[in-house]
Design an enzyme around this catalytic site. Structure first.
Site, mmCIF file in Angstrom:
data_model
loop_
_atom_site.group_PDB
_atom_site.id
_atom_site.type_symbol
_atom_site.label_atom_id
_atom_site.label_comp_id
_atom_site.label_asym_id
_atom_site.label_seq_id
_atom_site.Cartn_x
_atom_site.Cartn_y
_atom_site.Cartn_z
ATOM 1 N N HIS A 98 32.767 50.750 27.228
ATOM 2 C CA HIS A 98 32.663 49.628 28.161
ATOM 3 C C HIS A 98 33.894 48.728 28.134
ATOM 4 O O HIS A 98 34.376 48.305 29.183
ATOM 5 C CB HIS A 98 31.385 48.830 27.850
ATOM 6 C CG HIS A 98 31.149 47.740 28.823
ATOM 7 N ND1 HIS A 98 31.051 47.975 30.176
ATOM 8 C CD2 HIS A 98 31.025 46.404 28.656
ATOM 9 C CE1 HIS A 98 30.855 46.833 30.801
ATOM 10 N NE2 HIS A 98 30.847 45.860 29.900
ATOM 11 N N LYS A 132 32.132 39.088 40.590
ATOM 12 C CA LYS A 132 30.757 39.167 40.057
ATOM 13 C C LYS A 132 30.634 38.236 38.854
ATOM 14 O O LYS A 132 31.477 38.265 37.951
ATOM 15 C CB LYS A 132 30.470 40.614 39.630
ATOM 16 C CG LYS A 132 29.131 40.824 38.932
ATOM 17 C CD LYS A 132 28.911 42.308 38.637
ATOM 18 C CE LYS A 132 28.228 42.526 37.313
ATOM 19 N NZ LYS A 132 28.119 43.920 36.908
HETATM 20 C C1 R5P Z 1 28.893 45.732 33.605
HETATM 21 O O1 R5P Z 1 29.921 45.114 33.364
HETATM 22 C C2 R5P Z 1 28.892 47.227 33.773
HETATM 23 O O2 R5P Z 1 30.158 47.728 34.040
HETATM 24 C C3 R5P Z 1 27.947 47.632 34.891
HETATM 25 O O3 R5P Z 1 28.428 47.094 36.114
HETATM 26 C C4 R5P Z 1 26.561 47.160 34.629
HETATM 27 O O4 R5P Z 1 26.154 47.544 33.344
HETATM 28 C C5 R5P Z 1 25.620 47.718 35.661
HETATM 29 O O5 R5P Z 1 24.321 47.249 35.401
HETATM 30 P P1 R5P Z 1 23.202 47.307 36.525
HETATM 31 O O6 R5P Z 1 23.202 48.697 37.084
HETATM 32 O O7 R5P Z 1 21.935 46.961 35.796
HETATM 33 O O8 R5P Z 1 23.542 46.291 37.556
#
Ligand code: R5P
Length: 293
Positions: free
Chosen positions: A128, A190
């Site tokens: 990540h 975001k």
């Molecule tokens: C967050 O920084 C990750 O890169 C993903 O965008 C996130 O984990 C996605 O989570 P969800 O599908 O629950 O929105």
């Protein structure tokens, strides 16, 4: 080199062994009535370098982690020399720093645990946040599957598609995809509320009208980020929306929600085996083991 087929990544491990032409060691897994796991390596690894391939994706990621630890311990006790753990999806890697006081850093706890049982090298795919790699107690390498995902869309005739990151943190991902796709690149804004988990997204300044857009992310969990991004893209007048992610956790009805929002196709890798895992990590892992990356 011996490749040990972790129970959570059997097919991937077999494909990697076939691809690099080395011995595959299978594993007996038993789960006792109380939920505890038992593993046994079915092959002699005395004096051998061992590579264990075991993803730790949901569901039962804690069990998969413990199975990995037990396989490492078993290999070391059987006299293996160097043990490399290849963990395509490394559970808990999103908790890689303190966000709020009173928390722990789960990503470090997991790596410390693997270090303690005898892992010499850890390899994962698109961790990540790469910034954490240097903080771990053992050598950890993150290899990238983004070009494989982009290749999938080029093969389907989408060379020149716009690569969009759902947040600024994923910008490096779309820049990698752009190397293959050759189209435009950008990101959405975001912000996530750390207490409620609620997400605010906006597409300010994005010029994607009439474009074919592929949203690239490292992880899709609930699909909420992609559903929000797709709505913004539709309002901005995009022609087609596709989604590519490395780790398609796709919890519950995440895939259906994204498709309902207007996503035409979702693809991910077999770091999380499932119906949307259309891209295998086998070539990437094989290349890594051959020393080519
Ligand atoms: C967050 O920084 C990750 O890169 C993903 O965008 C996130 O984990 C996605 O989570 P969800 O599908 O629950 O929105």
């Amino acid at each position: 080199m011996n490749i040990v087929s972790g129970p959570a990544s059997k097919e991937l491990a077999k494909s990697v062994s076939d691809s690099i032409g080395c011995r595959n060691v299978s594993v007996v897994l038993k789960v006792f009535p109380d939920g505890e796991s038992y593993v046994r390596l079915e092959g002699d690894v005395l004096g051998e370098d061992v590579v264990i391939i075991q993803t730790t994706c949901p569901s039962m990621q804690d069990s998969k982690l413990f199975q990995l630890a037990f396989m490492v311990d078993a290999a070391k006790r059987a006299g293996a020399c160097k043990v490399t753990a290849i963990v395509p999806y490394l559970a808990y890697s999103r908790q890689d720093k303190l966000f709020l006081s009173g928390e722990g850093i789960s990503a470090e706890t997991v790596v410390n645990m693997l270090d303690a049982v005898g892992v010499d090298n850890l390899v994962t795919v698109n961790i990540h946040s790469e910034q954490v790699l240097s903080k771990f107690s053992l050598p950890v390498k993150s290899v990238s599957a983004i070009s494989l995902l982009a290749d999938y869309f080029v093969a389907k005739g989408y060379k020149g598609a716009y690569a969009l990151a759902p947040d600024k943190g994923a910008l490096y991902i779309v820049e990698e995809a752009q190397q293959v796709l050759g189209g435009g690149v950008g990101y959405l804004n975001k912000v996530r509320d750390l207490y409620t988990g609620q997400v605010m997204q906006s597409g300010e300044g994005l010029n994607v009208k009439g474009e074919t857009v592929i949203i690239f992310d490292d992880i899709i969990s609930t699909g909420g980020t992609i559903v929000g991004a797709t709505k913004i893209l539709k309002d901005l007048g995009v022609k087609h929306v596709f989604v590519a992610c490395v780790h398609p956790l796709l919890i519950g009805d995440a895939a259906e929600r994204m498709l309902d929002a207007g996503v035409e196709e979702i693809i991910g890798t077999d770091s999380v085996p499932g119906p949307y895992s259309k891209v295998s990590l086998s070539p990437l892992i094989s290349k890594h083991l051959k020393g080519a990356i």
